[in-house]
Write an enzyme that holds these catalytic residues in place. Structure first.
Site, PDB file in Angstrom:
ATOM      1  N   THR A 174      -0.230  27.486  13.345  1.00 35.06           N
ATOM      2  CA  THR A 174       0.525  27.453  12.087  1.00 35.06           C
ATOM      3  C   THR A 174       0.107  28.560  11.131  1.00 35.06           C
ATOM      4  O   THR A 174      -1.030  29.046  11.183  1.00 35.06           O
ATOM      5  CB  THR A 174       0.294  26.078  11.396  1.00 35.06           C
ATOM      6  OG1 THR A 174       0.863  26.104  10.103  1.00 35.06           O
ATOM      7  CG2 THR A 174      -1.193  25.764  11.261  1.00 35.06           C
ATOM      8  N   ASP A 175       1.024  28.911  10.228  1.00 33.05           N
ATOM      9  CA  ASP A 175       0.685  29.907   9.193  1.00 33.05           C
ATOM     10  C   ASP A 175      -0.291  29.342   8.151  1.00 33.05           C
ATOM     11  O   ASP A 175      -0.890  30.091   7.378  1.00 33.05           O
ATOM     12  CB  ASP A 175       1.958  30.425   8.495  1.00 33.05           C
ATOM     13  CG  ASP A 175       2.766  29.348   7.783  1.00 33.05           C
ATOM     14  OD1 ASP A 175       2.420  28.142   7.884  1.00 33.05           O
ATOM     15  OD2 ASP A 175       3.759  29.706   7.118  1.00 33.05           O
ATOM     16  N   GLU A 176      -0.459  28.005   8.156  1.00 27.85           N
ATOM     17  CA  GLU A 176      -1.321  27.397   7.122  1.00 27.85           C
ATOM     18  C   GLU A 176      -2.784  27.809   7.260  1.00 27.85           C
ATOM     19  O   GLU A 176      -3.555  27.657   6.323  1.00 27.85           O
ATOM     20  CB  GLU A 176      -1.202  25.867   7.164  1.00 27.85           C
ATOM     21  CG  GLU A 176       0.227  25.399   7.004  1.00 27.85           C
ATOM     22  CD  GLU A 176       0.380  24.006   6.440  1.00 27.85           C
ATOM     23  OE1 GLU A 176      -0.623  23.389   6.061  1.00 27.85           O
ATOM     24  OE2 GLU A 176       1.522  23.541   6.365  1.00 27.85           O
ATOM     25  N   TYR A 198      -5.743  19.416   7.637  1.00 22.47           N
ATOM     26  CA  TYR A 198      -4.855  19.828   8.736  1.00 22.47           C
ATOM     27  C   TYR A 198      -5.063  21.304   9.067  1.00 22.47           C
ATOM     28  O   TYR A 198      -5.318  21.673  10.221  1.00 22.47           O
ATOM     29  CB  TYR A 198      -3.382  19.572   8.363  1.00 22.47           C
ATOM     30  CG  TYR A 198      -2.402  20.311   9.265  1.00 22.47           C
ATOM     31  CD1 TYR A 198      -2.273  19.957  10.608  1.00 22.47           C
ATOM     32  CD2 TYR A 198      -1.613  21.357   8.780  1.00 22.47           C
ATOM     33  CE1 TYR A 198      -1.386  20.628  11.444  1.00 22.47           C
ATOM     34  CE2 TYR A 198      -0.728  22.036   9.596  1.00 22.47           C
ATOM     35  CZ  TYR A 198      -0.621  21.663  10.936  1.00 22.47           C
ATOM     36  OH  TYR A 198       0.254  22.347  11.763  1.00 22.47           O
ATOM     37  N   LYS A 256      -6.537  23.166  12.462  1.00 20.56           N
ATOM     38  CA  LYS A 256      -5.780  24.148  13.262  1.00 20.56           C
ATOM     39  C   LYS A 256      -6.534  25.482  13.302  1.00 20.56           C
ATOM     40  O   LYS A 256      -6.576  26.143  14.349  1.00 20.56           O
ATOM     41  CB  LYS A 256      -4.370  24.357  12.679  1.00 20.56           C
ATOM     42  CG  LYS A 256      -3.427  23.188  12.835  1.00 20.56           C
ATOM     43  CD  LYS A 256      -3.095  22.817  14.271  1.00 20.56           C
ATOM     44  CE  LYS A 256      -2.217  23.814  14.984  1.00 20.56           C
ATOM     45  NZ  LYS A 256      -1.765  23.324  16.311  1.00 20.56           N
TER      46      LYS A 256
HETATM   47  P1  NAD Z   1       4.843  16.585  15.897  1.00 22.45           P
HETATM   48  O1  NAD Z   1       3.886  15.808  15.070  1.00 22.45           O
HETATM   49  O2  NAD Z   1       6.307  16.357  15.742  1.00 22.45           O
HETATM   50  O3  NAD Z   1       4.513  16.358  17.454  1.00 22.45           O
HETATM   51  C1  NAD Z   1       3.206  16.337  17.951  1.00 22.45           C
HETATM   52  C2  NAD Z   1       3.254  15.770  19.369  1.00 22.45           C
HETATM   53  O4  NAD Z   1       1.902  15.774  19.882  1.00 22.45           O
HETATM   54  C3  NAD Z   1       3.768  14.327  19.437  1.00 22.45           C
HETATM   55  O5  NAD Z   1       4.675  14.206  20.498  1.00 22.45           O
HETATM   56  C4  NAD Z   1       2.507  13.524  19.701  1.00 22.45           C
HETATM   57  O6  NAD Z   1       2.743  12.329  20.437  1.00 22.45           O
HETATM   58  C5  NAD Z   1       1.660  14.508  20.484  1.00 22.45           C
HETATM   59  N1  NAD Z   1       0.232  14.228  20.384  1.00 22.45           N
HETATM   60  C6  NAD Z   1      -0.477  13.993  19.249  1.00 22.45           C
HETATM   61  N2  NAD Z   1      -1.762  13.741  19.548  1.00 22.45           N
HETATM   62  C7  NAD Z   1      -1.882  13.834  20.894  1.00 22.45           C
HETATM   63  C8  NAD Z   1      -2.947  13.682  21.801  1.00 22.45           C
HETATM   64  N3  NAD Z   1      -4.181  13.386  21.368  1.00 22.45           N
HETATM   65  N4  NAD Z   1      -2.732  13.871  23.106  1.00 22.45           N
HETATM   66  C9  NAD Z   1      -1.482  14.169  23.559  1.00 22.45           C
HETATM   67  N5  NAD Z   1      -0.424  14.297  22.746  1.00 22.45           N
HETATM   68  C10 NAD Z   1      -0.609  14.131  21.434  1.00 22.45           C
HETATM   69  O7  NAD Z   1       4.464  18.096  15.657  1.00 22.45           O
HETATM   70  P2  NAD Z   1       5.394  19.398  15.576  1.00 22.45           P
HETATM   71  O8  NAD Z   1       5.882  19.553  14.195  1.00 22.45           O
HETATM   72  O9  NAD Z   1       6.351  19.378  16.700  1.00 22.45           O
HETATM   73  O10 NAD Z   1       4.283  20.529  15.824  1.00 22.45           O
HETATM   74  C11 NAD Z   1       3.947  20.927  17.142  1.00 22.45           C
HETATM   75  C12 NAD Z   1       2.876  22.002  17.061  1.00 22.45           C
HETATM   76  O11 NAD Z   1       3.358  23.106  16.325  1.00 22.45           O
HETATM   77  C13 NAD Z   1       1.588  21.544  16.352  1.00 22.45           C
HETATM   78  O12 NAD Z   1       0.503  22.098  17.031  1.00 22.45           O
HETATM   79  C14 NAD Z   1       1.731  22.122  14.952  1.00 22.45           C
HETATM   80  O13 NAD Z   1       0.463  22.373  14.398  1.00 22.45           O
HETATM   81  C15 NAD Z   1       2.497  23.402  15.238  1.00 22.45           C
HETATM   82  N6  NAD Z   1       3.333  23.909  14.132  1.00 22.45           N
HETATM   83  C16 NAD Z   1       4.242  23.075  13.526  1.00 22.45           C
HETATM   84  C17 NAD Z   1       5.081  23.598  12.531  1.00 22.45           C
HETATM   85  C18 NAD Z   1       6.115  22.746  11.856  1.00 22.45           C
HETATM   86  O14 NAD Z   1       6.744  23.203  10.902  1.00 22.45           O
HETATM   87  N7  NAD Z   1       6.370  21.527  12.279  1.00 22.45           N
HETATM   88  C19 NAD Z   1       4.979  24.948  12.165  1.00 22.45           C
HETATM   89  C20 NAD Z   1       4.011  25.744  12.804  1.00 22.45           C
HETATM   90  C21 NAD Z   1       3.227  25.210  13.802  1.00 22.45           C
HETATM   91  O1  DAU Z   2       3.756  26.030   7.504  1.00 25.34           O
HETATM   92  C1  DAU Z   2       3.782  25.351   8.723  1.00 25.34           C
HETATM   93  C2  DAU Z   2       3.504  23.885   8.504  1.00 25.34           C
HETATM   94  O2  DAU Z   2       4.656  23.336   7.888  1.00 25.34           O
HETATM   95  C3  DAU Z   2       3.177  23.137   9.786  1.00 25.34           C
HETATM   96  O3  DAU Z   2       1.987  23.654  10.337  1.00 25.34           O
HETATM   97  C4  DAU Z   2       3.023  21.634   9.506  1.00 25.34           C
HETATM   98  O4  DAU Z   2       2.810  20.950  10.732  1.00 25.34           O
HETATM   99  C5  DAU Z   2       4.291  21.147   8.857  1.00 25.34           C
HETATM  100  O5  DAU Z   2       4.147  19.780   8.523  1.00 25.34           O
HETATM  101  C6  DAU Z   2       4.612  21.960   7.603  1.00 25.34           C
HETATM  102  O6  DAU Z   2       3.641  21.697   6.566  1.00 25.34           O
HETATM  103  P1  DAU Z   2       4.084  21.491   5.028  1.00 25.34           P
HETATM  104  O7  DAU Z   2       3.026  20.756   4.330  1.00 25.34           O
HETATM  105  O8  DAU Z   2       4.551  22.779   4.445  1.00 25.34           O
HETATM  106  O9  DAU Z   2       5.400  20.572   5.263  1.00 25.34           O
HETATM  107  P2  DAU Z   2       5.964  19.281   4.497  1.00 25.34           P
HETATM  108  O10 DAU Z   2       7.326  19.023   5.073  1.00 25.34           O
HETATM  109  O11 DAU Z   2       4.984  18.166   4.479  1.00 25.34           O
HETATM  110  O12 DAU Z   2       6.130  19.808   3.019  1.00 25.34           O
HETATM  111  C7  DAU Z   2       6.908  20.938   2.714  1.00 25.34           C
HETATM  112  C8  DAU Z   2       6.778  21.194   1.218  1.00 25.34           C
HETATM  113  O13 DAU Z   2       7.424  20.130   0.505  1.00 25.34           O
HETATM  114  C9  DAU Z   2       5.342  21.198   0.727  1.00 25.34           C
HETATM  115  O14 DAU Z   2       5.217  22.149  -0.332  1.00 25.34           O
HETATM  116  C10 DAU Z   2       5.130  19.785   0.185  1.00 25.34           C
HETATM  117  C11 DAU Z   2       6.497  19.432  -0.351  1.00 25.34           C
HETATM  118  N1  DAU Z   2       6.867  18.009  -0.283  1.00 25.34           N
HETATM  119  C12 DAU Z   2       6.696  17.349   0.892  1.00 25.34           C
HETATM  120  C13 DAU Z   2       7.029  16.021   1.015  1.00 25.34           C
HETATM  121  C14 DAU Z   2       6.832  15.278   2.327  1.00 25.34           C
HETATM  122  C15 DAU Z   2       7.404  17.362  -1.381  1.00 25.34           C
HETATM  123  O15 DAU Z   2       7.586  17.979  -2.452  1.00 25.34           O
HETATM  124  N2  DAU Z   2       7.743  16.041  -1.281  1.00 25.34           N
HETATM  125  C16 DAU Z   2       7.559  15.341  -0.120  1.00 25.34           C
HETATM  126  O16 DAU Z   2       7.871  14.121  -0.089  1.00 25.34           O
END
Ligand code: NAD
Ligand code: DAU
Length: 354
Positions: free
Chosen positions: A134-136, A159, A163
């Site tokens: 992730t970019d975080e 988180y 990562k």
């Molecule tokens: P998600 O939470 O939707 O899915 C995570 C999956 O991992 C689920 O299917 C869960 O069952 C599985 N999992 C969790 N713990 C596990 C374990 N111990 N063993 C096996 N499986 C397990 O997550 P996502 O949003 O699809 O993110 C996927 C990946 O991409 C993550 O590594 C996250 O850090 C990264 N990422 C997410 C975003 C985003 O915006 N969602 C952006 C950048 C990177």
């Molecule tokens: O940048 C990549 C990341 O983006 C991934 O690595 C994470 O897995 C993914 O969850 C996401 O993280 P964020 O914290 O940015 O996503 P979230 O959807 O939780 O929140 C997006 C923005 O909205 C953040 O600034 C917090 C704000 N927010 C979120 C929720 C859930 C609100 O204002 N209200 C809310 O109820």
């Protein structure tokens, strides 16, 4: 990808993982795709219903933190590549319970690296361990500037710290053991199948039910949004064309302040639900801020575009409308993931095969 290859995808029942598995299963029918997922609250096999009977897709229920399980799996099955997405992914949950993030994101990743290192010890030729990050990890930006692959790590939530730690371990295995790794760091994804604790699906769900829309703090926090299918196409490109040991940033060049994005969503939802303009926006409620809330993320994805030729295809207005429509059309999915009914679906579909 060459015929007969065995590719392990972890976290393939989650949001991004399910889109990736769908792409791989369809695009590479001669490659066997092994989807390893623990099916936590965020993992749902219904996300893959349309491809569940594909002959090249195999599901394995298991936990990447379980060394004995991984050892047994890797002794029975050889893999040519691993794309690792399994993680705890929600920042708010990491604030209330950081240890689960250490366990899965750090320990789980190292267990997987160990399993790959042992299996590939005698022959690294053609192997690849792809870590999806992730970019975080880069921390928080001010009003200007972008994260590049050279930006120093500065994680600020449990988180992002977990990562960042996993990224460091992946690089350590490259430098120490020569494991053929590759990493990408992506910005915020949006699209169908995202668990409704994240900003956009939560807001869509609440608008539909006319519940308050909780915007954290002043709402001026900025994220760089990317259509999830653009992300998985980038992963496919990097997996096949990327240089071993390198890192690639992935982003949408699509920055939005949360409050502006929520307003755009409200307008879209008013139109789709045939409600008067302004109806949904009246639900916006500013609430207590997230502790340690990162102010702004913005990705410079120039390296990926220049070296590997990937560009995002979907514009925000189009992607947002498609996302909103998908959630409105898939109320049953939403009900299942929020009620845990998909656990029953798993039992019915897979019985003792998992
Ligand atoms: P998600 O939470 O939707 O899915 C995570 C999956 O991992 C689920 O299917 C869960 O069952 C599985 N999992 C969790 N713990 C596990 C374990 N111990 N063993 C096996 N499986 C397990 O997550 P996502 O949003 O699809 O993110 C996927 C990946 O991409 C993550 O590594 C996250 O850090 C990264 N990422 C997410 C975003 C985003 O915006 N969602 C952006 C950048 C990177
Ligand atoms: O940048 C990549 C990341 O983006 C991934 O690595 C994470 O897995 C993914 O969850 C996401 O993280 P964020 O914290 O940015 O996503 P979230 O959807 O939780 O929140 C997006 C923005 O909205 C953040 O600034 C917090 C704000 N927010 C979120 C929720 C859930 C609100 O204002 N209200 C809310 O109820």
């Amino acid at each position: 990808m060459a015929e007969g290859k065995q590719l392990l995808v972890t976290g393939g029942a989650g949001f991004i993982g399910s889109h990736l598995v769908r792409l791989l299963v369809k695009k590479y029918p001669d490659v066997q795709i092994w989807n390893l997922d623990a099916l936590t609250y965020a993992g749902n096999l219904e996300n893959l219903r349309d491809v569940e009977n594909a002959p090249n897709l195999h599901f394995i229920k298991g936990d990447i933190t379980d060394a004995a399980f991984l050892s047994d799996l890797f002794s029975r099955q050889s893999f040519d590549g691993i794309i690792h997405l399994a993680a705890e992914s929600h920042v708010d949950r990491s604030i209330t319970g950081p240890l689960a993030f250490v366990q899965t994101n750090v320990i789980g990743t190292v267990q997987l690296l160990e399993a790959a290192r042992r299996q590939w010890a005698d022959n690294l030729e053609g192997k690849r361990f792809y870590h999806v990050s992730t970019d975080e990890v880069y921390g928080s930006l001010g009003e200007t500037g972008f994260f590049t692959e050279e930006t120093a790590y500065d994680p600020r939530s449990p988180y992002s710290a977990s990562k960042a730690s996993s990224d460091h371990f992946v690089r350590a295995y490259f430098h120490t053991y020569g494991l053929p790794v590759i990493i990408s760091n992506c910005s915020n994804n949006y699209g169908p199948f995202q668990f409704p604790e994240k900003l956009l699906p939560l807001m869509i769900h609440n608008i539909r039910q006319r519940k308050p829309l909780p915007v954290y703090g002043d709402g001026k926090y900025t994220r760089d949004w990317l259509w999830v299918i653009d992300h998985v196409e980038a992963i496919d490109t990097i997996y096949h064309k990327g240089v071993t040991g390198e890192t690639y940033n992935i982003g949408g060049q699509n920055e939005w302040k949360n409050i502006d994005l929520v307003h755009l969503l409200c307008k879209t939802m008013d139109r789709l639900l045939d409600r008067p303009e302004g109806d949904s926006a009246s639900l916006i409620t500013f609430v207590k801020d997230r502790p340690g809330h990162d102010r702004r993320y913005a990705i410079d994805a120039e390296k990926l575009q220049r070296e590997l030729g990937w560009t995002p295809k979907v514009q925000m207005a189009e992607g947002l409308e498609e996302t909103a429509r998908w959630y409105l059309d898939n109320e049953e999915w939403l009900h299942h993931v929020t009620s845990g009914e998909y656990q029953q679906y798993f039992q019915k579909q897979y019985g003792s095969r998992g």
